[in-house]
Design a protein around this motif. Structure first.
Motif, PDB file in Angstrom:
ATOM      1  N   PHE A  54       0.826  -1.211   0.000  1.00  0.00           N
ATOM      2  CA  PHE A  54       0.000   0.000   0.000  1.00  0.00           C
ATOM      3  C   PHE A  54       0.859   1.259   0.000  1.00  0.00           C
ATOM      4  N   THR A  55       1.910   1.274   0.800  1.00  0.00           N
ATOM      5  CA  THR A  55       2.797   2.436   0.871  1.00  0.00           C
ATOM      6  C   THR A  55       3.422   2.721  -0.491  1.00  0.00           C
ATOM      7  N   ASP A  56       3.935   1.675  -1.141  1.00  0.00           N
ATOM      8  CA  ASP A  56       4.539   1.845  -2.470  1.00  0.00           C
ATOM      9  C   ASP A  56       3.520   2.343  -3.480  1.00  0.00           C
ATOM     10  N   TYR A  57       2.321   1.778  -3.447  1.00  0.00           N
ATOM     11  CA  TYR A  57       1.285   2.169  -4.399  1.00  0.00           C
ATOM     12  C   TYR A  57       0.866   3.630  -4.190  1.00  0.00           C
ATOM     13  N   LEU A  58       0.687   4.010  -2.924  1.00  0.00           N
ATOM     14  CA  LEU A  58       0.296   5.391  -2.627  1.00  0.00           C
ATOM     15  C   LEU A  58       1.404   6.382  -2.972  1.00  0.00           C
ATOM     16  N   ALA A  59       2.648   5.907  -3.015  1.00  0.00           N
ATOM     17  CA  ALA A  59       3.778   6.752  -3.395  1.00  0.00           C
ATOM     18  C   ALA A  59       3.892   6.877  -4.912  1.00  0.00           C
ATOM     19  N   LYS A 104       4.080   4.167  -7.153  1.00  0.00           N
ATOM     20  CA  LYS A 104       4.736   3.049  -7.829  1.00  0.00           C
ATOM     21  C   LYS A 104       3.678   2.189  -8.516  1.00  0.00           C
ATOM     22  N   PRO A 105       3.879   1.849  -9.801  1.00  0.00           N
ATOM     23  CA  PRO A 105       2.905   1.005 -10.502  1.00  0.00           C
ATOM     24  C   PRO A 105       2.792  -0.382  -9.855  1.00  0.00           C
ATOM     25  N   SER A 106       1.588  -0.950  -9.884  1.00  0.00           N
ATOM     26  CA  SER A 106       1.363  -2.252  -9.265  1.00  0.00           C
ATOM     27  C   SER A 106       2.232  -3.339  -9.901  1.00  0.00           C
ATOM     28  N   ARG A 107       2.481  -3.237 -11.188  1.00  0.00           N
ATOM     29  CA  ARG A 107       3.349  -4.223 -11.855  1.00  0.00           C
ATOM     30  C   ARG A 107       4.769  -4.163 -11.278  1.00  0.00           C
ATOM     31  N   THR A 108       5.269  -2.961 -11.040  1.00  0.00           N
ATOM     32  CA  THR A 108       6.603  -2.795 -10.468  1.00  0.00           C
ATOM     33  C   THR A 108       6.649  -3.374  -9.059  1.00  0.00           C
ATOM     34  N   ILE A 109       5.613  -3.119  -8.288  1.00  0.00           N
ATOM     35  CA  ILE A 109       5.543  -3.667  -6.925  1.00  0.00           C
ATOM     36  C   ILE A 109       5.587  -5.191  -6.986  1.00  0.00           C
ATOM     37  N   ALA A 110       4.808  -5.774  -7.869  1.00  0.00           N
ATOM     38  CA  ALA A 110       4.767  -7.238  -8.000  1.00  0.00           C
ATOM     39  C   ALA A 110       6.122  -7.790  -8.431  1.00  0.00           C
ATOM     40  N   LEU A 111       6.763  -7.143  -9.384  1.00  0.00           N
ATOM     41  CA  LEU A 111       8.076  -7.604  -9.845  1.00  0.00           C
ATOM     42  C   LEU A 111       9.110  -7.547  -8.716  1.00  0.00           C
ATOM     43  N   GLU A 112       9.080  -6.480  -7.925  1.00  0.00           N
ATOM     44  CA  GLU A 112      10.010  -6.363  -6.799  1.00  0.00           C
ATOM     45  C   GLU A 112       9.767  -7.449  -5.761  1.00  0.00           C
ATOM     46  N   LEU A 113       8.505  -7.689  -5.429  1.00  0.00           N
ATOM     47  CA  LEU A 113       8.187  -8.735  -4.454  1.00  0.00           C
ATOM     48  C   LEU A 113       8.631 -10.104  -4.962  1.00  0.00           C
ATOM     49  N   ASN A 114       8.402 -10.374  -6.249  1.00  0.00           N
ATOM     50  CA  ASN A 114       8.839 -11.650  -6.836  1.00  0.00           C
ATOM     51  C   ASN A 114      10.354 -11.771  -6.811  1.00  0.00           C
ATOM     52  N   ARG A 115      11.061 -10.696  -7.161  1.00  0.00           N
ATOM     53  CA  ARG A 115      12.523 -10.700  -7.191  1.00  0.00           C
ATOM     54  C   ARG A 115      13.083 -10.970  -5.781  1.00  0.00           C
ATOM     55  N   GLU A 116      12.397 -10.468  -4.757  1.00  0.00           N
ATOM     56  CA  GLU A 116      12.830 -10.669  -3.371  1.00  0.00           C
ATOM     57  C   GLU A 116      12.392 -12.013  -2.801  1.00  0.00           C
ATOM     58  N   GLY A 117      11.627 -12.771  -3.576  1.00  0.00           N
ATOM     59  CA  GLY A 117      11.202 -14.091  -3.118  1.00  0.00           C
ATOM     60  C   GLY A 117      10.034 -14.081  -2.151  1.00  0.00           C
TER      61      GLY A 117
END
Length: 66
Positions: A39-44, A46-59
């Motif tokens: 939520f913090t990233d989205y409200l700042a 950041k596109p939802s796709r970018t958030i998802a890619l970062e979470l996936n990259r971090e495992g």
């Protein structure tokens, strides 16, 4: 937030000690931290796709059907 259509809870045995009744729930703090971050990233802005890619990259595991 309901990630992937599922609310994140921990089993009652893992929750702080007290008398529980059927249907009681406790928040999964690790999953709640990911939800707050999302939520913090989205409200700042950041596109939802970018958030998802970062979470996936971090495992970070995706929500599972229960």
């Amino acid at each position: 937030m309901v990630a992937g259509g599922h609310v994140s809870f921990v089993p009652l045995e893992s929750a702080p000690s007290r008398r529980y009744q059927a249907g009681d729930r406790a928040i999964n703090k690790a999953e709640a931290a990911v939800i707050r971050r999302t939520f913090t990233d989205y409200l700042a802005g950041k596109p939802s796709r970018t958030i998802a890619l970062e979470l996936n990259r971090e495992g970070v595991p995706a929500p599972q059907a229960r």
